[in-house]
Design a protein around this motif. Structure first.
Motif, mmCIF file in Angstrom:
data_model
loop_
_atom_site.group_PDB
_atom_site.id
_atom_site.type_symbol
_atom_site.label_atom_id
_atom_site.label_comp_id
_atom_site.label_asym_id
_atom_site.label_seq_id
_atom_site.Cartn_x
_atom_site.Cartn_y
_atom_site.Cartn_z
ATOM 1 N N MET A 1 75.973 41.785 88.348
ATOM 2 C CA MET A 1 77.276 41.943 88.912
ATOM 3 C C MET A 1 77.977 43.077 87.924
ATOM 4 O O MET A 1 77.968 43.328 86.850
ATOM 5 N N GLY A 2 78.683 43.945 88.852
ATOM 6 C CA GLY A 2 79.585 44.887 88.133
ATOM 7 C C GLY A 2 79.052 46.286 87.976
ATOM 8 O O GLY A 2 77.706 46.390 88.178
ATOM 9 N N VAL A 3 79.716 47.147 87.704
ATOM 10 C CA VAL A 3 79.513 48.637 87.989
ATOM 11 C C VAL A 3 78.287 49.075 86.942
ATOM 12 O O VAL A 3 77.433 49.782 87.279
ATOM 13 N N PRO A 4 78.423 48.504 85.452
ATOM 14 C CA PRO A 4 77.300 48.871 84.487
ATOM 15 C C PRO A 4 76.217 48.351 85.005
ATOM 16 O O PRO A 4 74.892 49.330 84.790
ATOM 17 N N SER A 5 76.000 47.070 85.695
ATOM 18 C CA SER A 5 74.516 46.407 85.945
ATOM 19 C C SER A 5 74.162 47.307 87.204
ATOM 20 O O SER A 5 72.995 47.730 87.009
ATOM 21 N N ILE A 6 75.018 47.343 88.211
ATOM 22 C CA ILE A 6 74.241 48.186 89.621
ATOM 23 C C ILE A 6 74.058 49.640 89.052
ATOM 24 O O ILE A 6 73.033 50.080 89.633
ATOM 25 N N SER A 7 74.484 50.156 88.325
ATOM 26 C CA SER A 7 74.256 51.433 87.867
ATOM 27 C C SER A 7 72.822 51.756 87.107
ATOM 28 O O SER A 7 72.257 52.706 87.457
ATOM 29 N N ILE A 8 72.620 50.720 86.405
ATOM 30 C CA ILE A 8 71.126 50.751 85.849
ATOM 31 C C ILE A 8 70.241 50.633 86.912
ATOM 32 O O ILE A 8 69.307 51.631 86.600
ATOM 33 N N TYR A 9 70.250 49.796 87.604
ATOM 34 C CA TYR A 9 69.308 49.699 88.713
ATOM 35 C C TYR A 9 69.263 50.791 89.734
ATOM 36 O O TYR A 9 68.180 51.496 89.936
ATOM 37 N N ALA A 10 70.462 51.295 90.298
ATOM 38 C CA ALA A 10 70.338 52.260 91.026
ATOM 39 C C ALA A 10 69.713 53.758 90.399
ATOM 40 O O ALA A 10 69.033 54.293 90.936
ATOM 41 N N HIS A 11 70.214 53.736 89.225
ATOM 42 C CA HIS A 11 69.708 55.019 88.081
ATOM 43 C C HIS A 11 68.078 55.159 88.506
ATOM 44 O O HIS A 11 67.745 55.665 88.570
ATOM 45 N N GLU A 12 67.608 53.948 87.904
ATOM 46 C CA GLU A 12 66.235 53.777 87.848
ATOM 47 C C GLU A 12 65.465 53.683 89.083
ATOM 48 O O GLU A 12 64.296 54.315 89.092
ATOM 49 N N LEU A 13 66.037 53.225 90.122
ATOM 50 C CA LEU A 13 65.422 53.190 91.521
ATOM 51 C C LEU A 13 65.262 54.786 91.998
ATOM 52 O O LEU A 13 64.285 55.015 92.373
ATOM 53 N N ILE A 14 66.233 55.169 92.036
ATOM 54 C CA ILE A 14 66.218 56.743 92.176
ATOM 55 C C ILE A 14 65.428 57.842 91.587
ATOM 56 O O ILE A 14 64.567 58.563 92.019
ATOM 57 N N ASN A 15 65.721 57.557 90.186
ATOM 58 C CA ASN A 15 65.036 58.758 89.216
ATOM 59 C C ASN A 15 63.696 58.286 88.707
ATOM 60 O O ASN A 15 62.989 59.344 88.758
ATOM 61 N N ASP A 16 63.176 57.009 88.548
ATOM 62 C CA ASP A 16 61.845 56.679 88.543
ATOM 63 C C ASP A 16 61.219 56.169 89.580
ATOM 64 O O ASP A 16 59.853 56.410 89.623
ATOM 65 N N TYR A 17 61.816 55.943 90.594
ATOM 66 C CA TYR A 17 60.991 55.555 91.820
ATOM 67 C C TYR A 17 61.240 56.047 93.392
ATOM 68 O O TYR A 17 60.881 55.639 94.249
ATOM 69 N N ASN A 18 61.877 57.144 93.013
ATOM 70 C CA ASN A 18 62.022 58.056 94.343
ATOM 71 C C ASN A 18 62.700 57.397 95.550
ATOM 72 O O ASN A 18 62.360 57.573 96.681
ATOM 73 N N VAL A 19 63.639 56.523 95.213
ATOM 74 C CA VAL A 19 64.161 55.522 96.283
ATOM 75 C C VAL A 19 65.269 56.578 96.919
ATOM 76 O O VAL A 19 66.002 57.099 96.397
ATOM 77 N N LYS A 20 65.245 56.673 98.437
ATOM 78 C CA LYS A 20 66.165 57.288 99.079
ATOM 79 C C LYS A 20 67.308 56.725 99.657
ATOM 80 O O LYS A 20 68.552 57.306 100.004
ATOM 81 N N ASN A 21 67.036 55.342 100.084
ATOM 82 C CA ASN A 21 68.165 54.628 100.745
ATOM 83 C C ASN A 21 68.651 53.224 100.023
ATOM 84 O O ASN A 21 67.779 52.393 99.900
ATOM 85 N N LEU A 22 69.811 53.172 99.736
ATOM 86 C CA LEU A 22 70.096 52.095 98.724
ATOM 87 C C LEU A 22 71.270 51.176 99.630
ATOM 88 O O LEU A 22 72.389 51.812 99.749
ATOM 89 N N ILE A 23 70.934 50.097 99.715
ATOM 90 C CA ILE A 23 71.856 49.308 100.806
ATOM 91 C C ILE A 23 72.124 48.135 100.013
ATOM 92 O O ILE A 23 71.366 46.970 100.008
ATOM 93 N N ARG A 24 73.439 47.911 99.521
ATOM 94 C CA ARG A 24 74.109 46.709 98.815
ATOM 95 C C ARG A 24 74.211 45.704 99.966
ATOM 96 O O ARG A 24 74.858 46.010 100.981
ATOM 97 N N SER B 1 86.322 46.135 91.654
ATOM 98 C CA SER B 1 87.116 45.897 90.451
ATOM 99 C C SER B 1 85.886 45.692 89.348
ATOM 100 O O SER B 1 85.014 45.300 89.399
ATOM 101 N N ASP B 2 86.635 45.974 88.132
ATOM 102 C CA ASP B 2 85.930 45.507 87.010
ATOM 103 C C ASP B 2 86.042 44.104 86.345
ATOM 104 O O ASP B 2 85.383 43.547 85.466
ATOM 105 N N GLU B 3 86.991 43.417 87.132
ATOM 106 C CA GLU B 3 87.181 41.886 86.723
ATOM 107 C C GLU B 3 86.863 41.032 87.989
ATOM 108 O O GLU B 3 87.632 41.151 89.118
#
Ligand code: ADE
Length: 234
Positions: A64-87, A156-158
C-alpha cells in the motif's frame, strides 16, 4: 533477482497486473491463469506468471502507498523490462454519483504525496494514464457490457485522514475517488517511457459512509480483473 523481487530474468511477462494485496495476486493467478509459476515470495509480496487466453501475463502484489508501489514498479521496469503496468485496486468514493461497486478508470492522479513536489522542486507534474491502454479498457468494458467511470482520482498518503480534514474540496474539483498508489505508478511509467493504467473498484464511500461486504468486493473485483487481463492481449 532484484532487491525486492526474486524472479530470474525472463520470468516476468511484459504486462503485469498490480493488486495492492499479495493475496489478491495469488487469487488472480489461481482463478484466471494457466501454467502458473510463483516467481516471488520475498516479503510475502507474491508474484506469478502464467497465461491468459494463450498470452503470457504476470501479476505482482505492490503493498500500500506510493513508496511501496514505487519499489515494485521501478524494479519491474528496470530489472525485468516490463512495458505495461496495470493497477487493479480499490478506492473510496468522493462523489454522490460514484457508487459502491462502480469501476473507475484513473485518467489522471492528483496527490497529497510530497514525492513529486520534491522531484519537480515545487512545480506540479500531472501524472496521467497511458492513452492506448485507457482507450482499450473503455472498448473492452463496452464489449463486456460493464459500465465504467473515468476521471481524476486522488492518491493520498493517508488511509486515516485527520477528522477535521475534509474530502470536499477534492470532490468540488471533480475528483472521483481516493486511493493510495496511482500517482506514483503513473509518474514512474512516464519517467521510464512505459505504459500504465489504474482500474479501481469502489469499496467505500466518503459521501455516504457505506462499505461493500467482502463478498461484494470479490464480484466487482472480478469484472475489473477481466478487463485488465485482456489489456495484456495488445
Ligand atoms: N482504498 C479504498 N478505500 C480507500 C479510502 N477510503 N482511502 C484511501 N484508500 C482507499
Amino acid at each position: 533477482m532484484s532487491i525486492h523481487i526474486g524472479a530470474k530474468k525472463g520470468e516476468i511477462a511484459e504486462t503485469v497486473l498490480l493488486p495492492g494485496d499479495p493475496l489478491r495476486a495469488k487469487w488472480i493467478a489461481e482463478t484466471y491463469l494457466k501454467d502458473v509459476k510463483c516467481y516471488n515470495k520475498v516479503r510475502n509480496m507474491f508474484g506469478y506468471t502464467g497465461t491468459y487466453k494463450g498470452k503470457r501475463i504476470s501479476v505482482q502484489g505492490t503493498g500500500m502507498g506510493v513508496p511501496s508501489i514505487s519499489i515494485y514498479a521501478h524494479e519491474l521496469i528496470n530489472d525485468y523490462n516490463v512495458k505495461n503496468l496495470i493497477r487493479v485496486g480499490s478506492a473510496g468514493s468522493y462523489q454522490k454519483s460514484v457508487k459502491l461497486r462502480d469501476i473507475v478508470i484513473a485518467m489522471a492522479a492528483s496527490s497529497t504525496s510530497g514525492i513529486n513536489q520534491a522531484r519537480f522542486q515545487g512545480a506540479d507534474f500531472a501524472p496521467t494514464a497511458n492513452f492506448g491502454l485507457f482507450q482499450k479498457a473503455i472498448e473492452l468494458a463496452k464489449e463486456k457490457g460493464i459500465e465504467v467511470k473515468a476521471g481524476n482520482v486522488l492518491t493520498s498518503d493517508e488511509f486515516y485522514a485527520d477528522e477535521f480534514e475534509s474530502y470536499q474540496k477534492w470532490s468540488k474539483f471533480g475528483v472521483l475517488c481516493v486511493e493510495m498508489e496511482t500517482s506514483g505508478l503513473y509518474t514512474l511509467a512516464a519517467k521510464h517511457n512505459v505504459n500504465a493504467l489504474s482500474l479501481l473498484t469502489i469499496s467505500d464511500s466518503l459521501v455516504t459512509g457505506e462499505k461493500t461486504s467482502t463478498e461484494e468486493r470479490e464480484t466487482t473485483f472480478s469484472e475489473m480483473v477481466e478487463i485488465a487481463l485482456e489489456l495484456g492481449e495488445n
